[in-house]
Write a protein that holds these residues in place. Structure first.
Motif, PDB file in Angstrom:
ATOM      1  N   GLY A  41      -4.656  27.961  39.593  1.00 55.13           N
ATOM      2  CA  GLY A  41      -4.969  28.680  38.370  1.00 55.13           C
ATOM      3  C   GLY A  41      -6.108  29.645  38.611  1.00 55.13           C
ATOM      4  N   LEU A  60      -1.014  19.406  33.756  1.00 60.14           N
ATOM      5  CA  LEU A  60      -1.160  20.203  32.543  1.00 60.14           C
ATOM      6  C   LEU A  60      -2.579  20.092  31.991  1.00 60.14           C
ATOM      7  N   LEU A  61      -3.058  18.873  31.874  1.00 58.20           N
ATOM      8  CA  LEU A  61      -4.403  18.640  31.354  1.00 58.20           C
ATOM      9  C   LEU A  61      -5.470  19.158  32.313  1.00 58.20           C
ATOM     10  N   ARG A  91      -5.643  23.000  32.492  1.00 58.08           N
ATOM     11  CA  ARG A  91      -6.312  23.543  31.300  1.00 58.08           C
ATOM     12  C   ARG A  91      -7.824  23.313  31.399  1.00 58.08           C
ATOM     13  N   THR A  92      -8.224  22.113  31.851  1.00 62.57           N
ATOM     14  CA  THR A  92      -9.650  21.811  32.012  1.00 62.57           C
ATOM     15  C   THR A  92     -10.278  22.744  33.051  1.00 62.57           C
ATOM     16  N   ARG A 134      -9.251  25.794  33.983  1.00 58.64           N
ATOM     17  CA  ARG A 134      -9.334  27.173  33.475  1.00 58.64           C
ATOM     18  C   ARG A 134     -10.470  27.305  32.453  1.00 58.64           C
ATOM     19  N   ARG A 135     -10.611  26.336  31.573  1.00 54.16           N
ATOM     20  CA  ARG A 135     -11.697  26.357  30.588  1.00 54.16           C
ATOM     21  C   ARG A 135     -13.053  26.307  31.307  1.00 54.16           C
TER      22      ARG A 135
END
Length: 151
Positions: A3, A127-128, A131-132, A134-135
Motif C-alpha cells: 500500500g 484488510l484491517l 487500512r491501519t 495507510r492511516r
C-alpha cells in the motif's frame, strides 16, 4: 500485500529528506514506531546501514524492537529499508520524494515480503492491517508536513 499514500509538502526536498532519513526522529511522526536508533556502527542514512525501531503495534501494543537495514538511500529522492523478524525479511518501507514546484510530493509505501507466512497473515488480517498502515502512513506524513512547513 502492499500500500501507499502520497502527500504534498510545501518545503523543498532537502528539508523533507532530512526528516525522513533521520530515523532517530521517527518517534515525532509515526503512530506506531516511537523511537529508533542507528546500530552496528551506523551514524546516519547510507545504503546498508542498520538501525532498530521500537514499535507499539497499532499504537497500543504489543511493544517490541525491529531490526532494519537501509535498502535505498538517494538523498532528496528515495529512502527505503527492510524490516527483519527472526532473521528473515518481513516488510519493506519506502519514501519517494519528487520535487513539485516549490514543494515536494512524498509517497510512503510498504510491501510485505511474499512467503507462506505473510500470505496467511494477509489473508487473515490484510484488510484491517492495510487500512491501519495507510492511516498510519498518512498521519506520519501529515506530522512531517507540519514540521517541514514550519521550518
Amino acid at each position: 500485500m502492499k500500500g501507499s499514500v502520497t502527500l504534498r509538502i510545501a518545503a523543498p526536498p532537502s528539508v523533507v529528506w532530512d526528516l525522513i532519513s533521520d530515523v532517530t526522529r521517527i518517534g515525532e511522526f509515526s503512530p506506531e514506531t516511537f523511537e529508533a536508533e542507528w546500530v552496528d556502527g551506523a551514524t546516519g542514512p547510507e545504503l546498508g546501514a542498520h538501525f532498530r525501531g521500537h514499535v507499539r503495534r497499532n499504537g497500543i501494543g504489543p511493544v517490541y524492537w525491529t531490526s532494519c537495514k537501509v535498502t535505498s538511500c538517494i538523498p532528496e529522492r528515495d529512502f527505503g529499508f527492510t524490516v527483519y523478524g527472526a532473521g528473515a525479511r518481513i516488510n519493506n518501507w519506502r519514501y519517494q520524494l519528487r520535487p513539485d514546484g516549490e514543494g515536494t510530493e512524498v509517497t510512503e509505501s510498504f510491501a510485505l515480503q511474499t512467503n507462506a507466512l505473510t500470505r496467511v497473515y494477509w489473508a487473515a488480517f490484510g484488510l484491517l492491517r492495510g487500512r491501519t498502515n495507510r492511516r498510519g502512513m498518512l498521519r506520519t506524513l501529515e506530522r512531517m508536513k507540519a514540521v517541514a512547513e514550519a521550518a
